[in-house]
Design an enzyme around this catalytic site. Structure first.
Site, PDB file in Angstrom:
ATOM      1  N   SER A 122       0.631  -0.849   0.312  1.00 53.67           N
ATOM      2  CA  SER A 122       0.123  -0.201  -0.279  1.00 53.67           C
ATOM      3  C   SER A 122       0.560   1.538  -0.190  1.00 53.67           C
ATOM      4  O   SER A 122       1.478   1.462  -0.834  1.00 53.67           O
ATOM      5  CB  SER A 122      -0.882  -0.379   1.248  1.00 53.67           C
ATOM      6  OG  SER A 122      -2.212   0.456   1.762  1.00 53.67           O
ATOM      7  N   ASP A 256      -9.651  -6.183  -3.967  1.00 55.75           N
ATOM      8  CA  ASP A 256      -8.955  -5.271  -3.391  1.00 55.75           C
ATOM      9  C   ASP A 256     -10.665  -3.847  -3.888  1.00 55.75           C
ATOM     10  O   ASP A 256      -9.654  -3.184  -4.967  1.00 55.75           O
ATOM     11  CB  ASP A 256      -7.178  -4.345  -3.933  1.00 55.75           C
ATOM     12  CG  ASP A 256      -6.994  -4.235  -2.962  1.00 55.75           C
ATOM     13  OD1 ASP A 256      -7.414  -2.318  -2.224  1.00 55.75           O
ATOM     14  OD2 ASP A 256      -5.213  -3.878  -2.787  1.00 55.75           O
ATOM     15  N   HIS A 284      -7.137  -6.190   0.194  1.00 60.23           N
ATOM     16  CA  HIS A 284      -5.500  -5.314   0.398  1.00 60.23           C
ATOM     17  C   HIS A 284      -5.026  -6.307   0.763  1.00 60.23           C
ATOM     18  O   HIS A 284      -3.991  -5.660   0.818  1.00 60.23           O
ATOM     19  CB  HIS A 284      -6.632  -3.458   0.465  1.00 60.23           C
ATOM     20  CG  HIS A 284      -5.299  -2.741   0.871  1.00 60.23           C
ATOM     21  ND1 HIS A 284      -5.205  -2.481  -0.561  1.00 60.23           N
ATOM     22  CD2 HIS A 284      -5.508  -2.564   1.451  1.00 60.23           C
ATOM     23  CE1 HIS A 284      -4.020  -1.460  -0.187  1.00 60.23           C
ATOM     24  NE2 HIS A 284      -4.185  -1.142   0.962  1.00 60.23           N
TER      25      HIS A 284
END
Length: 348
Positions: A122, A256, A284
């Site tokens: 991320s 995601d 995610h």
């Protein structure tokens, strides 16, 4: 959970790799260093070629706790709490991706590590890309997991959290009864067949990691450095061509809901020679959804690629040549427009 593989040089299983599964798991130690006057906490385990695990926004090194011991059977693994996160210091500071990349360089310097394979999740993926961009001679490989910086879209929850007043709203989570409301909301999310529902337990963990005003302030400052009400405000797409010759792996969950799977295909198209692994049914946090498979994919990648060897002249030639025509004039008009828009933003 199935995995599909796309990319140059399909993974070749190395003889004796499975022997690592029979090795005892190294002890994971939590240590700290004071750098520039601020305490940096990190988890460290194992020995061998170094791997740096970089977590996402609002998270901490604890997010890697399932995969870290497995990776440490063959590698020296370092997983820091980014400044403003976890048990690290939370000063009023620069929380941009460039500042975080500098912080990773300084931590590795203190630990005596010259070159490293980067694994970023991320926001951590954006930090990894920024590190590779700023310090290519110190980067051996790059693994981007559900990474930021590959498109404008981001979860409406994060866009909302970047708005004025968000810090006060986060502070309200500490009021009596707020925890019950959060738990109820997460319970409902888990019952819906959505990507957000898949990640609900991790969302709970991130919310609970904001116990005080300094943690909340650091979270907001970090978020606003990369996201505004329209979406992501930094990009890596405009300089992805610079990874040519650097082994690069993209890992994404096809469900995601924070950074959609379309970003994975955009990054893959923009990164010459990269490899893409799509975890079907994952959200995610693919490394938490199926940690054993994640470790298997990562170790195959590490075993089947050679560390990049960057020289100043090679980097200079890539910069002078610019983005290859095959990327600049892609056959997909939609991707061409995405790349054009991305080039108006910058990670530096």
């Amino acid at each position: 959970m199935a995995v599909s593989s796309i990319g140059d040089g399909r993974r070749q299983r190395q003889p004796g790799r499975r022997g690592a599964a029979n090795r005892p798991r190294p002890t994971v130690r939590i240590e700290s260093q004071v750098i520039h006057g601020y305490r940096r906490v990190y988890r460290i385990a194992g020995a061998g070629p170094p791997v740096l695990l970089i977590h996402g926004i609002g998270d901490s090194s604890a997010t890697w706790r399932t995969v870290l011991p497995q990776l440490a059977r063959r590698h020296l693994v370092i997983a820091p709490d980014l400044l403003g996160h976890g048990a690290s210091a939370k000063p009023r500071a620069d929380y941009s991706t460039a500042a975080y990349a500098n912080g990773m360089r300084d931590l590795l310097g203190v630990l005596g590590i010259d070159r490293v394979t980067l694994v970023g999740h991320s926001l951590g993926g954006g930090v990894a890309m920024q590190f590779a961009y700023q310090f290519p001679e110190r980067t051996e490989r790059m693994v981007l997991v559900s990474s930021g910086g590959a498109g404008r879209h981001v979860s409406p929850l994060l866009r909302t959290a970047s708005l004025p007043g968000a810090q006060a709203a986060l502070a309200a989570l500490r009021l009596p009864g707020a925890r019950s409301a959060v738990n109820a909301a997460i319970w409902l999310l888990e019952r819906f067949d959505t990507g957000l529902g898949l990640d609900a337990p991790d969302l709970r963990r991130v919310v609970e990691a904001l116990p005080d005003a300094t943690a909340r302030a650091a979270f907001i400052r970090t978020l606003r450095s990369v996201v505004d009400w329209r979406g992501q405000v930094v990009t890596m797409l405009d300089r992805c061509y610079l990874v040519r010759g650097m082994p690069t792996l993209l890992i994404w969950g096809d469900r995601d809901s924070v950074l959609p799977i379309g970003h994975a295909y955009q990054a893959y198209a923009a990164m010459p020679g990269s490899r893409l692994e799509v975890f079907e049914g994952a959200g995610h946090f693919p490394f938490r959804s199926d940690p054993n498979r994640f470790v298997d994919v990562l170790e195959d990648f590490l075993a089947s690629t050679q560390p990049s060897e960057w020289g100043v002249e090679q980097w200079r030639e890539l910069l002078r040549a610019g983005r290859p025509a095959a990327v600049q004039h892609t056959e997909s008009p939609r991707f061409a427009e995405t790349l054009r828009a991305a080039s108006e933003r910058s990670a530096t």
